[in-house]
Design a protein around this motif. Structure first.
Motif, PDB file in Angstrom:
ATOM      1  N   LYS A   1      70.250  71.599  33.139  1.00 30.75           N
ATOM      2  CA  LYS A   1      70.628  70.238  32.760  1.00 30.75           C
ATOM      3  C   LYS A   1      70.095  69.884  31.374  1.00 30.75           C
ATOM      4  CE  LYS A   1      71.002  68.739  37.563  1.00 30.75           C
ATOM      5  NZ  LYS A   1      70.381  67.995  38.687  1.00 30.75           N
ATOM      6  N   LEU A   2      68.921  70.390  31.033  1.00 31.85           N
ATOM      7  CA  LEU A   2      68.373  70.173  29.698  1.00 31.85           C
ATOM      8  C   LEU A   2      69.288  70.781  28.636  1.00 31.85           C
ATOM      9  CD1 LEU A   2      66.138  69.520  27.608  1.00 31.85           C
ATOM     10  CD2 LEU A   2      65.009  71.639  28.309  1.00 31.85           C
ATOM     11  N   LEU A   3      69.707  72.020  28.832  1.00 35.73           N
ATOM     12  CA  LEU A   3      70.560  72.701  27.860  1.00 35.73           C
ATOM     13  C   LEU A   3      71.933  72.035  27.754  1.00 35.73           C
ATOM     14  CD1 LEU A   3      69.578  76.319  28.879  1.00 35.73           C
ATOM     15  CD2 LEU A   3      69.060  75.246  26.689  1.00 35.73           C
ATOM     16  N   ILE A   4      72.482  71.612  28.885  1.00 39.43           N
ATOM     17  CA  ILE A   4      73.778  70.921  28.861  1.00 39.43           C
ATOM     18  C   ILE A   4      73.652  69.596  28.109  1.00 39.43           C
ATOM     19  CG2 ILE A   4      75.487  69.748  30.304  1.00 39.43           C
ATOM     20  CD1 ILE A   4      74.989  71.933  32.416  1.00 39.43           C
ATOM     21  N   ALA A   5      72.546  68.884  28.334  1.00 38.97           N
ATOM     22  CA  ALA A   5      72.349  67.598  27.653  1.00 38.97           C
ATOM     23  C   ALA A   5      72.309  67.775  26.137  1.00 38.97           C
ATOM     24  CB  ALA A   5      71.062  66.941  28.146  1.00 38.97           C
ATOM     25  N   VAL A   6      71.663  68.842  25.662  1.00 42.45           N
ATOM     26  CA  VAL A   6      71.600  69.082  24.219  1.00 42.45           C
ATOM     27  C   VAL A   6      72.991  69.387  23.668  1.00 42.45           C
ATOM     28  CG1 VAL A   6      70.679  70.626  22.435  1.00 42.45           C
ATOM     29  CG2 VAL A   6      69.194  69.815  24.282  1.00 42.45           C
ATOM     30  N   ALA A   7      73.789  70.149  24.424  1.00 40.42           N
ATOM     31  CA  ALA A   7      75.156  70.450  23.984  1.00 40.42           C
ATOM     32  C   ALA A   7      76.008  69.182  23.941  1.00 40.42           C
ATOM     33  CB  ALA A   7      75.787  71.480  24.913  1.00 40.42           C
TER      34      ALA A   7
ATOM     35  N   ALA B   1      78.016  67.497  20.722  1.00 45.74           N
ATOM     36  CA  ALA B   1      79.437  67.153  20.743  1.00 45.74           C
ATOM     37  C   ALA B   1      79.657  65.691  20.357  1.00 45.74           C
ATOM     38  CB  ALA B   1      80.016  67.435  22.123  1.00 45.74           C
ATOM     39  N   ALA B   2      78.786  64.802  20.833  1.00 46.63           N
ATOM     40  CA  ALA B   2      78.913  63.379  20.492  1.00 46.63           C
ATOM     41  C   ALA B   2      78.695  63.152  18.995  1.00 46.63           C
ATOM     42  CB  ALA B   2      77.915  62.557  21.310  1.00 46.63           C
ATOM     43  N   ILE B   3      77.771  63.898  18.393  1.00 46.54           N
ATOM     44  CA  ILE B   3      77.519  63.767  16.956  1.00 46.54           C
ATOM     45  C   ILE B   3      78.727  64.244  16.161  1.00 46.54           C
ATOM     46  CG2 ILE B   3      76.113  64.619  15.050  1.00 46.54           C
ATOM     47  CD1 ILE B   3      74.774  62.458  16.743  1.00 46.54           C
ATOM     48  N   VAL B   4      79.368  65.333  16.594  1.00 52.67           N
ATOM     49  CA  VAL B   4      80.571  65.814  15.915  1.00 52.67           C
ATOM     50  C   VAL B   4      81.648  64.733  15.927  1.00 52.67           C
ATOM     51  CG1 VAL B   4      82.478  67.468  16.023  1.00 52.67           C
ATOM     52  CG2 VAL B   4      80.128  68.250  16.359  1.00 52.67           C
ATOM     53  N   ALA B   5      81.875  64.140  17.099  1.00 53.97           N
ATOM     54  CA  ALA B   5      82.906  63.108  17.217  1.00 53.97           C
ATOM     55  C   ALA B   5      82.558  61.880  16.382  1.00 53.97           C
ATOM     56  CB  ALA B   5      83.090  62.727  18.683  1.00 53.97           C
TER      57      ALA B   5
ATOM     58  N   LEU C   1      80.001  56.574  20.786  1.00 54.41           N
ATOM     59  CA  LEU C   1      79.593  57.970  20.630  1.00 54.41           C
ATOM     60  C   LEU C   1      78.092  58.084  20.371  1.00 54.41           C
ATOM     61  CD1 LEU C   1      82.621  59.167  18.498  1.00 54.41           C
ATOM     62  CD2 LEU C   1      82.069  59.904  20.829  1.00 54.41           C
ATOM     63  N   LEU C   2      77.548  57.172  19.588  1.00 51.42           N
ATOM     64  CA  LEU C   2      76.098  57.181  19.379  1.00 51.42           C
ATOM     65  C   LEU C   2      75.350  56.860  20.669  1.00 51.42           C
ATOM     66  CD1 LEU C   2      75.814  55.432  15.892  1.00 51.42           C
ATOM     67  CD2 LEU C   2      75.397  57.841  16.416  1.00 51.42           C
ATOM     68  N   ALA C   3      75.921  55.987  21.501  1.00 55.32           N
ATOM     69  CA  ALA C   3      75.299  55.687  22.792  1.00 55.32           C
ATOM     70  C   ALA C   3      75.282  56.926  23.685  1.00 55.32           C
ATOM     71  CB  ALA C   3      76.041  54.541  23.480  1.00 55.32           C
ATOM     72  N   ILE C   4      76.373  57.687  23.679  1.00 53.49           N
ATOM     73  CA  ILE C   4      76.425  58.926  24.466  1.00 53.49           C
ATOM     74  C   ILE C   4      75.373  59.916  23.963  1.00 53.49           C
ATOM     75  CG2 ILE C   4      77.849  60.957  24.984  1.00 53.49           C
ATOM     76  CD1 ILE C   4      80.283  59.078  24.954  1.00 53.49           C
ATOM     77  N   SER C   5      75.261  60.027  22.645  1.00 55.36           N
ATOM     78  CA  SER C   5      74.255  60.938  22.096  1.00 55.36           C
ATOM     79  C   SER C   5      72.847  60.515  22.513  1.00 55.36           C
ATOM     80  CB  SER C   5      74.367  60.991  20.568  1.00 55.36           C
ATOM     81  OG  SER C   5      73.861  59.810  19.964  1.00 55.36           O
ATOM     82  N   GLY C   6      72.592  59.208  22.540  1.00 46.82           N
ATOM     83  CA  GLY C   6      71.274  58.721  22.952  1.00 46.82           C
ATOM     84  C   GLY C   6      70.980  59.002  24.406  1.00 46.82           C
ATOM     85  N   GLY C   7      71.990  58.853  25.272  1.00 44.08           N
ATOM     86  CA  GLY C   7      71.796  59.155  26.686  1.00 44.08           C
ATOM     87  C   GLY C   7      71.499  60.621  26.911  1.00 44.08           C
ATOM     88  N   ALA C   8      72.239  61.494  26.242  1.00 41.32           N
ATOM     89  CA  ALA C   8      72.007  62.932  26.385  1.00 41.32           C
ATOM     90  C   ALA C   8      70.631  63.319  25.855  1.00 41.32           C
ATOM     91  CB  ALA C   8      73.101  63.700  25.655  1.00 41.32           C
TER      92      ALA C   8
ATOM     93  N   LEU D   1      75.601  75.217  19.144  1.00 36.21           N
ATOM     94  CA  LEU D   1      75.283  76.651  19.078  1.00 36.21           C
ATOM     95  C   LEU D   1      73.822  76.908  19.456  1.00 36.21           C
ATOM     96  CD1 LEU D   1      77.179  77.701  15.820  1.00 36.21           C
ATOM     97  CD2 LEU D   1      77.849  78.128  18.193  1.00 36.21           C
ATOM     98  N   VAL D   2      72.923  76.018  19.061  1.00 35.97           N
ATOM     99  CA  VAL D   2      71.510  76.157  19.417  1.00 35.97           C
ATOM    100  C   VAL D   2      71.342  76.116  20.932  1.00 35.97           C
ATOM    101  CG1 VAL D   2      69.281  74.966  19.374  1.00 35.97           C
ATOM    102  CG2 VAL D   2      70.554  75.322  17.256  1.00 35.97           C
ATOM    103  N   SER D   3      72.020  75.186  21.604  1.00 34.40           N
ATOM    104  CA  SER D   3      71.922  75.089  23.058  1.00 34.40           C
ATOM    105  C   SER D   3      72.377  76.390  23.722  1.00 34.40           C
ATOM    106  CB  SER D   3      72.770  73.915  23.556  1.00 34.40           C
ATOM    107  OG  SER D   3      72.759  73.856  24.965  1.00 34.40           O
ATOM    108  N   ALA D   4      73.479  76.949  23.249  1.00 37.01           N
ATOM    109  CA  ALA D   4      73.981  78.201  23.816  1.00 37.01           C
ATOM    110  C   ALA D   4      73.007  79.350  23.565  1.00 37.01           C
ATOM    111  CB  ALA D   4      75.356  78.522  23.231  1.00 37.01           C
ATOM    112  N   ALA D   5      72.442  79.409  22.363  1.00 34.54           N
ATOM    113  CA  ALA D   5      71.520  80.495  22.033  1.00 34.54           C
ATOM    114  C   ALA D   5      70.237  80.410  22.852  1.00 34.54           C
ATOM    115  CB  ALA D   5      71.199  80.460  20.533  1.00 34.54           C
ATOM    116  N   TRP D   6      69.705  79.199  23.043  1.00 37.32           N
ATOM    117  CA  TRP D   6      68.439  79.031  23.773  1.00 37.32           C
ATOM    118  C   TRP D   6      68.591  79.394  25.254  1.00 37.32           C
ATOM    119  CZ3 TRP D   6      67.537  78.644  19.072  1.00 37.32           C
ATOM    120  CH2 TRP D   6      66.296  78.316  18.541  1.00 37.32           C
ATOM    121  N   SER D   7      69.790  79.254  25.802  1.00 43.00           N
ATOM    122  CA  SER D   7      70.010  79.641  27.202  1.00 43.00           C
ATOM    123  C   SER D   7      69.814  81.139  27.397  1.00 43.00           C
ATOM    124  CB  SER D   7      71.419  79.238  27.646  1.00 43.00           C
ATOM    125  OG  SER D   7      72.403  79.998  26.969  1.00 43.00           O
TER     126      SER D   7
END
Length: 416
Positions: free
Chosen positions: A298-304, A308-312, A325-332, A397-403
């Protein structure tokens, strides 16, 4: 503080909801002390960033504000952790807030005499960066001393929720104060810092000074060695470092408010507050319903999701959509913060919590202040939109690599 008897502790730990937390007096005193300081810090940084952009109209100088806070923190972080393990943690925080009150008062005086310059703002950023590790190390290592371990995860979530309320209120209030003049904002910060400093100084807990030992490189670096030898902690802390380093958009919000979304300083206050709205909602939920399984995944998914929210956000031209979108980024990001900080406190013995918290502070400072510099440099080279989008993609990409790089973190099931 007085220790609870074991039956009372057990009763508090097994009761759901916020009631057992709010009835725990040491925790409520700690949370009350945080309110004014966090709101003042948010307003102060809002004012400094807007003031700098008004003076220079340069994303480069916005990035320098972050860099000038990061550099002195490198020198003071490890000594700050050593102090937090030897001195009263509440009083350390109180002194730091007193220094920030003096900075806000100085900016108010300089504004009244038209003496504010980019050199002054950068110089004061150096001071803020130097004291921040002392404040953060003291705060992080203080909370586990005030609550039983069974309440720590939910207390972390509640503390994060309180923080986000202040992060929402601080920039929003700062934006409104701009309407009456930036000096009103600086003076409000001064008062809030002073009140919070007194409250922190009055916090009581069972502080037992450790046996005297010489201050050597070995004792100062003990926290760094502890984290380096623990793949779980190293993975969690470094995930935040690189995720926010690349994906942070805070430094460029003045550019978005003025040049892209055209909403002015009032809109900037709302943009700065938006991540905290999402963080508040998630934090309140987690204070009632702690994550009980699959915490690593769940930690790794939250970072991903954060990335995604920052990209949008980077490509959005709608003010309302940008706020969402900034609210979503803050929640994650809140899920990441709560999981990481709870693991740090649970996996660390109290005699080393200050030094390990200092290492965590170093990584957080690198991700925030150095991330602001990275955003400013990238924006100067390829524009604000390109910098934000590229940073969000890098975070995914960082989230995927850290997994794959930190299996103990990815496979961690619980917070206990």
């Amino acid at each position: 503080m007085s220790r609870l008897k074991e039956p009372a502790v057990a009763a508090l730990e097994t009761r759901p909801g916020l009631a057992p937390l709010l009835r725990h007096a040491p925790l409520t005193r700690f949370l009350s002390a945080r309110v004014g300081s966090i709101a003042a810090q948010q307003m102060l940084m809002l004012a400094i960033s807007w003031h700098m952009y008004e003076l220079t109209s340069s994303a480069w100088y916005l990035g320098l504000v972050g860099l000038f806070q990061f550099i002195p923190g490198l020198a003071t972080t490890l000594p700050a952790g050593h102090c937090a393990d030897r001195l009263h943690r509440g009083r350390i925080v109180a002194v730091c807030l007193g220094v920030q009150a003096a900075i806000a008062a100085l900016l108010a005086a300089a504004t009244m005499t038209n003496a504010v310059s980019r050199e002054l703002l950068l110089g004061l950023s150096l001071v803020l960066g130097a004291i921040r590790p002392f404040q953060m190390s003291g705060q992080q290592a203080l909370l586990p001393m005030l609550v039983p371990q069974g309440l720590l995860a939910r207390s972390m979530a509640l503390s994060t929720s309180v923080q986000q309320v202040c992060v929402i209120a601080g920039p929003a209030l700062g934006g409104l104060l701009f309407a009456t003049g930036i000096n009103a904002l600086y003076l409000t910060c001064t008062v809030l810092f002073c009140v919070s400093a007194v409250l922190y100084a009055l916090i009581r807990y069972d502080h037992v000074p450790p046996p005297r030992e010489p201050v050597t490189a070995e004792t100062v670096l003990a926290g760094l060695r502890f984290v380096w030898s623990n793949p779980l902690l190293l993975g969690g802390i470094s995930l935040d470092l690189f995720g926010v380093l690349f994906g942070g958009a805070t430094a460029l919000l003045p550019v978005y408010a003025k040049e892209i979304l055209h909403v002015g300083p009032e809109g900037l206050g709302l943009l700065r507050s938006a991540p905290a709205v999402g963080a508040l909602c998630v934090g309140l939920w987690l204070s009632r319903h702690a994550i009980r399984s699959g915490v690593g995944k769940k930690l790794l998914i939250a970072v991903a999701v954060y990335g995604a929210a920052i990209v949008a956000f980077g490509v959005s031209r709608s003010f309302l959509l940008s706020l969402m979108l900034l609210a979503i980024s803050g929640g994650a990001d809140t899920i990441s913060v709560i999981v990481r900080q709870t693991l740090v406190q649970i996996e660390t013995p109290d005699r080393m919590r200050g030094r390990v918290s200092a290492v965590n502070t170093l990584f957080i400072g690198a991700s925030n202040q150095l991330g602001e510099f990275e955003s400013g440099v990238t924006a100067a080279a390829m524009g604000a939109v390109g910098a934000v989008v590229l940073g969000g993609l890098a975070t995914i990409l960082v989230s995927a690599a850290w997994s794959q790089l930190f299996k103990p973190l990815a496979r961690r099931e619980t917070l206990h």
